[in-house]
Design a protein around this motif. Structure first.
Motif, PDB file in Angstrom:
ATOM      1  N   SER A 109      -7.188  -3.763   1.898  1.00 40.19           N
ATOM      2  CA  SER A 109      -5.786  -3.869   2.319  1.00 40.19           C
ATOM      3  C   SER A 109      -5.519  -2.797   3.367  1.00 40.19           C
ATOM      4  O   SER A 109      -6.177  -1.754   3.373  1.00 40.19           O
ATOM      5  CB  SER A 109      -4.857  -3.667   1.131  1.00 40.19           C
ATOM      6  OG  SER A 109      -4.979  -4.751   0.247  1.00 40.19           O
ATOM      7  N   ASN A 111       4.395  -0.858   6.493  1.00 42.39           N
ATOM      8  CA  ASN A 111       3.733  -0.595   5.217  1.00 42.39           C
ATOM      9  C   ASN A 111       4.718  -0.686   4.060  1.00 42.39           C
ATOM     10  O   ASN A 111       4.424  -1.256   3.006  1.00 42.39           O
ATOM     11  CB  ASN A 111       3.079   0.789   5.268  1.00 42.39           C
ATOM     12  CG  ASN A 111       2.139   1.016   4.103  1.00 42.39           C
ATOM     13  OD1 ASN A 111       1.281   0.188   3.819  1.00 42.39           O
ATOM     14  ND2 ASN A 111       2.311   2.137   3.416  1.00 42.39           N
ATOM     15  N   ASN A 146       5.740  -4.315   3.354  1.00 43.79           N
ATOM     16  CA  ASN A 146       4.629  -5.006   2.680  1.00 43.79           C
ATOM     17  C   ASN A 146       4.555  -4.631   1.206  1.00 43.79           C
ATOM     18  O   ASN A 146       4.189  -5.457   0.368  1.00 43.79           O
ATOM     19  CB  ASN A 146       3.298  -4.682   3.362  1.00 43.79           C
ATOM     20  CG  ASN A 146       3.010  -5.609   4.534  1.00 43.79           C
ATOM     21  OD1 ASN A 146       3.668  -6.640   4.699  1.00 43.79           O
ATOM     22  ND2 ASN A 146       2.043  -5.253   5.354  1.00 43.79           N
ATOM     23  N   GLU A 147       4.881  -3.366   0.879  1.00 45.82           N
ATOM     24  CA  GLU A 147       4.850  -2.930  -0.521  1.00 45.82           C
ATOM     25  C   GLU A 147       6.016  -3.520  -1.305  1.00 45.82           C
ATOM     26  O   GLU A 147       5.881  -3.891  -2.468  1.00 45.82           O
ATOM     27  CB  GLU A 147       4.911  -1.400  -0.592  1.00 45.82           C
ATOM     28  CG  GLU A 147       3.595  -0.723  -0.199  1.00 45.82           C
ATOM     29  CD  GLU A 147       3.718   0.782  -0.117  1.00 45.82           C
ATOM     30  OE1 GLU A 147       4.860   1.303  -0.250  1.00 45.82           O
ATOM     31  OE2 GLU A 147       2.686   1.446   0.091  1.00 45.82           O
ATOM     32  N   GLU A 152       6.217  -9.536  -0.129  1.00 46.95           N
ATOM     33  CA  GLU A 152       4.892 -10.132   0.010  1.00 46.95           C
ATOM     34  C   GLU A 152       4.071  -9.356   1.037  1.00 46.95           C
ATOM     35  O   GLU A 152       4.550  -9.060   2.124  1.00 46.95           O
ATOM     36  CB  GLU A 152       5.041 -11.592   0.477  1.00 46.95           C
ATOM     37  CG  GLU A 152       3.760 -12.388   0.466  1.00 46.95           C
ATOM     38  CD  GLU A 152       3.315 -12.774  -0.931  1.00 46.95           C
ATOM     39  OE1 GLU A 152       2.108 -13.012  -1.087  1.00 46.95           O
ATOM     40  OE2 GLU A 152       4.156 -12.841  -1.842  1.00 46.95           O
ATOM     41  N   ASN A 153       2.823  -9.027   0.675  1.00 45.93           N
ATOM     42  CA  ASN A 153       1.957  -8.292   1.601  1.00 45.93           C
ATOM     43  C   ASN A 153       1.308  -9.284   2.568  1.00 45.93           C
ATOM     44  O   ASN A 153       0.412 -10.027   2.189  1.00 45.93           O
ATOM     45  CB  ASN A 153       0.885  -7.528   0.811  1.00 45.93           C
ATOM     46  CG  ASN A 153       0.029  -6.654   1.718  1.00 45.93           C
ATOM     47  OD1 ASN A 153       0.173  -6.675   2.942  1.00 45.93           O
ATOM     48  ND2 ASN A 153      -0.853  -5.879   1.125  1.00 45.93           N
ATOM     49  N   ILE A 154       1.778  -9.290   3.825  1.00 46.85           N
ATOM     50  CA  ILE A 154       1.195 -10.199   4.821  1.00 46.85           C
ATOM     51  C   ILE A 154       0.381  -9.436   5.864  1.00 46.85           C
ATOM     52  O   ILE A 154       0.087  -9.940   6.942  1.00 46.85           O
ATOM     53  CB  ILE A 154       2.279 -11.076   5.504  1.00 46.85           C
ATOM     54  CG1 ILE A 154       3.307 -10.212   6.226  1.00 46.85           C
ATOM     55  CG2 ILE A 154       2.934 -12.009   4.498  1.00 46.85           C
ATOM     56  CD1 ILE A 154       4.252 -11.002   7.117  1.00 46.85           C
ATOM     57  N   ARG A 201       2.930  -8.416   9.699  1.00 46.05           N
ATOM     58  CA  ARG A 201       4.247  -7.802   9.566  1.00 46.05           C
ATOM     59  C   ARG A 201       4.615  -7.017  10.827  1.00 46.05           C
ATOM     60  O   ARG A 201       5.792  -6.923  11.194  1.00 46.05           O
ATOM     61  CB  ARG A 201       4.253  -6.871   8.348  1.00 46.05           C
ATOM     62  CG  ARG A 201       5.593  -6.284   7.999  1.00 46.05           C
ATOM     63  CD  ARG A 201       6.517  -7.288   7.345  1.00 46.05           C
ATOM     64  NE  ARG A 201       6.048  -7.679   6.029  1.00 46.05           N
ATOM     65  CZ  ARG A 201       6.570  -8.650   5.312  1.00 46.05           C
ATOM     66  NH1 ARG A 201       7.579  -9.346   5.802  1.00 46.05           N
ATOM     67  NH2 ARG A 201       6.100  -8.960   4.119  1.00 46.05           N
TER      68      ARG A 201
END
Length: 456
Positions: free
Chosen positions: A347, A394, A397-398, A401-403, A407
């Motif tokens: 990630s 960051n 994303n946290e 949804e983590n894209i 992002r």
């Protein structure tokens, strides 16, 4: 093509992709092994199977980008497909054998371009001669009424011919110097439009479309239509026509089949979406069926295409998926065995986002600077501003949804929305993006989580 070493392949990938060193190493070794296999004795060459790869990692970490860049480095037939587009044979949708047919089509186009390069100079000469014929049409010979005047007529023709030759050379020089670029000529080009036929069929019938086109192409005579175009465009049209005539299509197809079988690469994305337990009904009913249909192609089988039989034994398969719901072990055991190399992609961290914004050749900041330069505006990002963008990407994303790196594109578009709109009317030619600018533009959206879900 220069054969790259694994270290050189990784170095090229580093120019566009941040991190993911293990994935880069794996694809570099797989690509180099294609070349190594060609160097071993023929009897052993057929026994060496490609080492297929599964790349496991969340969306937006670089799986597709690695595949896209690899395609450019390999200069081999390369096809990216998504497993979710295919269905089990018997259901409405595309069957997996169409992957190989599409790959063969790409290989034919590649081989045709290579052959065009070889006949380029000859085709240019022929196209130029045809264009000069149009610009300087031949005179019709006078009807000879008396036999006794033959010698006199021949003499006149000879003089005319010499004059015509010098005029032709003058025209040729003018054509090459670009002095005729604004002139128009009338061309007869082939009308490629065929009767419109739509076919609604189940999987495995894609080839019917090509057969129908061939049948109609043979039934109806080739129609010609006249077009009035400028000299440079006419030269290009004539060049394409002459290239087609000079190319040996049998040789092209033979080379394309060989390229597909020996150097073809298929990137199979979203593989995790066809893994998992079988529901037995509903839209997921053919998941395991897609795997069963994929198995013979990955293992090695023969697929019928309009260019002949194509063996898939040595095509390299690179699969990718997030595998956040399912696991690689949920795939059919036989299919798992055909993907011996598993690579887990990491990630992305805040530092990775900062590097993605600044280091790659196609970095987002570089792209936006180039776009606004066209309006006469110099866009300057302070280092603190770039770090703030990375921090916000960051954080979002946290929270949601983590894209991954996708992002960043969303945040940059929101940040520069006003400047992009006002750019043509702005008087200043330097715009500086500071940390305060970033906070001011995005802080409100970040605070309201519900709003963030829709905007970022």
């Amino acid at each position: 093509m220069k054969v790259l070493t694994p270290r050189e392949i990784v170095s090229e990938l580093d120019k566009y992709i941040i991190g993911q060193d293990q994935a880069k190493r794996s694809v570099a070794i797989a690509l180099r092994n294609r070349w190594r296999r060609q160097q071993v004795p023929r009897d052993l060459r057929d026994e060496i199977a490609p080492k297929n790869i599964i790349m496991i990692g969340p969306t937006g970490v670089g799986k597709t980008e690695i595949a896209r860049r690899l395609a450019r480095l390999a200069e081999s037939p390369f096809l990216k497909v998504e497993a979710t587009k295919f269905t089990e044979v018997g259901y409405v949708g595309r069957d997996v054998e169409s992957i190989v047919r599409d790959l063969a089509e790409l290989a034919v186009n590649m081989a045709k371009k290579q052959e065009q390069e070889k006949v380029k100079s000859k085709a240019r000469e022929l196209a130029e001669e045809r264009l000069l014929d149009m610009l300087l049409p031949k005179r019709k010979e006078e009807v000879r009424e008396e036999e006794g005047e033959k010698e006199k007529i021949l003499e006149v023709v000879r003089v005319d011919s010499a004059e015509k030759s010098s005029t032709r050379e003058k025209l040729r020089r003018m054509l090459r110097d670009g002095k005729l670029d604004k002139r128009y000529v009338e061309l007869e080009v082939q009308d490629t439009q065929l009767p419109m036929v739509e076919i609604f069929s189940s999987g495995g019938m894609e080839e019917m479309e090509f057969n129908i086109k061939e049948v109609f192409g043979n039934l109806f005579p080739a129609k010609k239509k006249k077009r009035r175009v400028k000299v440079p465009e006419a030269l290009e049209i004539l060049f394409q026509e002459e290239s087609q005539r000079l190319i040996d299509m049998d040789k092209v197809i033979e080379q394309a089949v060989r390229m597909t079988e020996q150097n073809g690469i298929i990137f199979l994305d979203e593989l995790d979406k066809v893994a998992g337990s079988e529901s037995g009904y509903g839209p997921d009913v053919s998941r395991e069926g897609v795997q069963r249909d994929l198995l013979p192609i990955v293992e090695g089988s023969t697929v019928i295409t309009k260019y002949g039989m194509i063996k898939t034994d040595h095509i390299l398969f690179i699969a990718a998926g997030a595998f956040n719901v399912s696991k690689p072990s949920d795939l059919l055991p036989e299919l798992q065995g055909r993907f011996p190399i598993r690579v887990e992609l990491d990630s992305l961290s805040e530092e990775d986002f900062y590097r993605i914004l600044t280091e790659p050749r196609n970095a987002l900041i570089t792209q936006y600077r180039a776009l606004l330069e066209t309006e006469g505006i110099e866009l300057h990002f302070e280092d603190d501003a770039i770090r703030e963008i990375a921090y916000m990407a960051n954080r979002v994303n946290e929270q949601m949804e983590n894209i991954g790196a996708r992002r960043l594109a969303t945040i940059m578009e929101k940040l520069l929305d006003e400047i992009s709109f006002e750019a043509p009317d702005m008087e200043e030619d330097l715009v500086t993006i500071t940390r305060e600018t970033v906070s001011e533009k995005l802080a409100d959206i970040l605070e309201d989580e519900n709003l963030s879900r829709y905007i970022l």
